[in-house]
Design an enzyme around this catalytic site. Structure first.
Site, PDB file in Angstrom:
ATOM      1  CB  CYS A  33      -0.731  -0.022   1.083  1.00  0.00           C
ATOM      2  SG  CYS A  33      -2.071   1.422   1.445  1.00  0.00           S
ATOM      3  CB  CYS A  89      -3.210   2.674  -1.412  1.00  0.00           C
ATOM      4  SG  CYS A  89      -3.557   0.985  -0.817  1.00  0.00           S
ATOM      5  CE  LYS A 138      -4.951   4.175  -6.277  1.00  0.00           C
ATOM      6  NZ  LYS A 138      -5.493   2.494  -5.919  1.00  0.00           N
ATOM      7  CE1 TYR A 145     -10.066  -1.100  -6.704  1.00  0.00           C
ATOM      8  CE2 TYR A 145     -10.419  -3.494  -6.706  1.00  0.00           C
ATOM      9  CZ  TYR A 145     -10.727  -2.454  -6.250  1.00  0.00           C
ATOM     10  OH  TYR A 145     -11.468  -2.452  -5.007  1.00  0.00           O
ATOM     11  CD  GLU A 204      -6.948   2.134  -8.873  1.00  0.00           C
ATOM     12  OE1 GLU A 204      -7.928   2.212  -8.083  1.00  0.00           O
ATOM     13  OE2 GLU A 204      -5.893   1.658  -8.430  1.00  0.00           O
ATOM     14  CG  HIS A 230     -27.960  22.584  -3.726  1.00  0.00           C
ATOM     15  ND1 HIS A 230     -28.163  21.678  -4.681  1.00  0.00           N
ATOM     16  CD2 HIS A 230     -28.086  23.772  -4.075  1.00  0.00           C
ATOM     17  CE1 HIS A 230     -28.160  22.466  -5.860  1.00  0.00           C
ATOM     18  NE2 HIS A 230     -28.139  23.707  -5.399  1.00  0.00           N
ATOM     19  CD  GLU A 270     -27.480  18.416  -4.282  1.00  0.00           C
ATOM     20  OE1 GLU A 270     -28.503  18.970  -3.698  1.00  0.00           O
ATOM     21  OE2 GLU A 270     -26.690  19.527  -4.902  1.00  0.00           O
TER      22      GLU A 270
END
Ligand code: FAD
Ligand code: NAP
Length: 596
Positions: free
Chosen positions: A158, A163, A166, A299, A303, A571, A576
């Site tokens: 990671c 992660c 990346k 993935y 990515e 908003h 939303e």
């Protein structure tokens, strides 16, 4: 000749007694069995219970036990191979102290309470937690260099090659898009804007270096001994640790945790290991990769292809079959389509058959020959770099598991565990990417590691919940999800049971630059016969990871469509949209956003 029939069962029973300091032959529904299990748990003694009612040959094992011990009933308890008896006898032995004496007399002293093999996301979390709970802990971490010699520091995939770099390179690409949008928001700049790979790489690598250092300090602060050495079992409670100079040391422990993670797989075609790179090399590559072919469509492939294109490189992805296998295919297709409109080229239904070096260099020139998966068509093209991202292999085959009897799934090298992350050998546990049938994500490895340490040493009984784990694919347009894909939900619950709400949406920030309307997408899958419970949440849009995290918490609390509708939106945000979804897929209603 190997033993057969009765003889084989007898050896199996003996083997179980030898392997397990406390061995309980039990039945899953038997309250007396539960009492002895509770007793050993209260004494902090691990036991192994074989539930005879759940074994095909349980009755025969019970008969063999009768022949061996004269006892017909369960529980039938053995401690260090000595037969104790049933529930009453075990409780009596506890009351008169003979049980404790037996347990103590055989207590072997080990160098450590716990040795963790693998200092990645799971291993570090688990070792620090176990040490905080007062245990003497050692963690071994060793990075075998890639075929082109890349290596890195403490912290696992990671932090070093997953992660973290990346997401930071994804951010570089996101900033590139923001730069393009910025002119419409009034930013004026004269000069040509270029991206500099070396600067990005250096700054990201410096940050990673600080994390590596931070992990070392954290281990020291928590009194966890760290060895930068390769661990391998040489006995049930003993490992060999080999450092990078080849020096071997040996350590023993009462318990072990395997957290060795995975490494990228290669294509197994001529030239792949010599001339291709993987994600293990990409993030620290000292030169800009140039025109790049990415092989794979999951993935890692999408990515990496996404951010390489986002920083301005010429990128082609070679897809064997579909995008993002296992994910909702409607979402996956949309994520791919967005990449295509933003410059990524796709060669679908082709696989490479050879990679040849035309010219060495940084980058050099490579010729890739590929063949169709559907016919005899052969194509070839030139690239500066070929990034292979075709899956990852578990690091479980060269760590001596066979010597101590830890079973692996031979087809994929993964380790099957029970719901307590215990392997087939009771004092050996496993966590993280190497687990069979579990998710390969950093937070999953961390959670499993922490909870395991608390169960082993903190009196906790909390188990890792592998259900409804949210995840995000950081393609240029992020795709976040939690729960079932549409395909899986239909397979499990049936189409008629589901109501699927969906809509396209247009982030406000994209309106002024006037780009990419009707590409962002939201979908919730509800189970009509369970109060319209949300069983699948999917969002494709900017910051999808940030959006998905909160909705995943709501799903843990049993989110229903009614609760979504009752929630007042914030908003103007993208998230939303989930509070106002009205069009069902079954209605065929229009979901396009008007405007522009
Ligand atoms: P690892 O982190 O891989 O750690 C295992 C460690 O053990 C390594 O340091 C290894 O060198 C060491 N080791 C192996 N064998 C031995 C041995 N015999 N002796 C000593 N040490 C050994 N997950 C996410 O959640 N989000 C993301 O965005 C994400 N992005 C990713 C991007 C990429 C390119 C990749 C490849 C993965 C990504 N992942 C992501 C997955 C994530 O990195 C893993 O799920 C996670 O690192 C698994 O942790 P682990 O502890 O099981 O193994
Ligand atoms: P993966 O999910 O196993 O996917 C492998 C990909 O390679 C698939 O597209 C597969 O195609 C393709 N492929 C396999 N063999 C091939 C071949 N011989 N030729 C061409 N294509 C081939 O692997 P991954 O992308 O390396 O990811 C591994 C794990 O890391 C993931 O499961 C994930 O949990 C974790 N991860 C997480 C994140 C994140 O959280 N954002 C990011 C990266 C990785 P087919 O579909 O045809 O089989």
């Amino acid at each position: 000749m190997p033993p057969t029939g009765r003889e084989a069962l007898r050896s199996r029973v003996q083997e179980l007694q030898e392997k397990n300091p406390v061995m309980i032959f039990s039945k899953s529904y038997c309250p007396y069995c539960d009492r002895v299990k509770e007793l050993f748990t209260s004494l902090g003694k691990e036991y192994f219970a074989l539930e005879l009612d759940l074994c095909d040959d349980g009755n025969s094992i019970q008969e063999v036990l009768y022949e061996m011990t004269g006892q017909k009933t369960v529980p039938n308890v053995f401690v260090y191979k000595s037969h104790i008896g049933g529930c009453d006898k075990t409780l009596l032995a506890h009351q008169n102290g003979s049980l404790q004496k037996l347990l103590d007399s055989n207590t072997v002293s080990y160098d450590y309470d716990l040795i963790v093999i693998g200092g990645g996301s799971g291993g570090l979390a688990c070792s620090k937690e176990a040490s905080s709970l007062g245990k003497k802990v050692m963690v071994l971490d060793f990075v075998v260099p890639t075929p082109i010699g890349t290596t890195w520091g403490l912290g696992g995939t990671c932090v070093n090659v997953g992660c973290i770099p990346k997401k930071l390179m994804h951010q570089a690409a996101v900033l590139g898009q923001a730069l393009k949008d910025s002119r419409k928001f009034g930013w004026e700049y004269e000069e040509q804007v270029n991206h500099n790979w070396e600067t990005m790489r250096e700054n990201i690598q410096n940050y990673i270096g600080s994390l590596n250092w931070g992990y070392r300090v954290a281990l020291r602060d928590k009194n966890v001994r760290y060895e930068n050495a390769y661990g391998e079992f040489v006995g049930p409670h003993k490992i060999k640790a080999t450092n990078k100079r080849g020096k071997e040391s040996f350590f023993t422990a009462e318990k072990f945790i395997i957290a060795t993670g995975e490494r990228p797989r290669y294509l197994d075609v001529p030239g792949d290991k010599e001339f291709c790179i993987t994600s293990d090399d990409l993030f620290s590559l000292s030169y800009c990769p140039g025109k790049t072919l990415v092989v794979g469509a999951s993935y890692v492939a999408l990515e990496c292809a996404g951010f390489l294109a986002g920083i301005g490189l010429d990128v082609t992805v070679m897809v064997r079959s579909i995008f993002l296998r296992g994910f909702d295919q409607e979402m996956a297709e949309k994520a791919g389509a967005y990449m295509e409109t933003h410059g990524v080229k796709f060669i679908k239904k082709f696989v490479p058959t050879s990679v040849e070096q035309l010219e060495a260099g940084t980058p050099g020139r490579l010729k890739v020959v590929a063949k169709s998966t559907e016919g005899d068509i052969v194509i070839e093209d030139e690239y500066n770099t070929v990034l292979v991202a075709v899956g990852r292999d578990s690091c479980t085959r060269n760590i001596g598991l066979e010597k101590i009897g830890v079973k692996i799934n031979e087809s994929n090298g993964k380790i099957p565990v029970n719901d307590e992350e215990q392997t087939s050998v009771p004092h050996v546990y496993a966590i993280g990417d190497i687990l069979d049938g579990k998710l390969e994500l950093t937070p999953v490895a961390i959670q499993a590691g922490r909870l395991l340490a608390r169960r082993l040493y903190g009196g906790s009984d909390a188990k890792c919940d592998y259900v409804n784990v949210p995840t995000t694919v950081f393609t240029p347009m992020e795709y976040g999800c939690c729960g079932y894909s549409e395909e899986k939900a239909i397979e499990i619950f049936g189409e008629e049971t589901l109501e699927i709400y969906h809509t396209l949406f247009w982030p406000l920030e994209w309106t002024v630059p006037s780009r990419d309307n009707n590409t962002c997408f939201a979908k919730v899958i509800c189970n009509k016969i369970d109060f319209d419970r949300v069983i699948g949440f999917h969002v494709l849009g900017p910051n999808a990871g940030e959006i998905t995290q909160g909705f995943a918490a709501a799903m843990k609390c049993g989110l229903t469509k009614e609760k979504l509708d009752e929630t007042i939106g914030i908003h103007p945000t993208c998230a939303e949209i989930f509070t106002t979804m009205e069009v069902t897929k079954s209605s065929g209603g229009d979901i396009t956003q008007k405007g522009c």
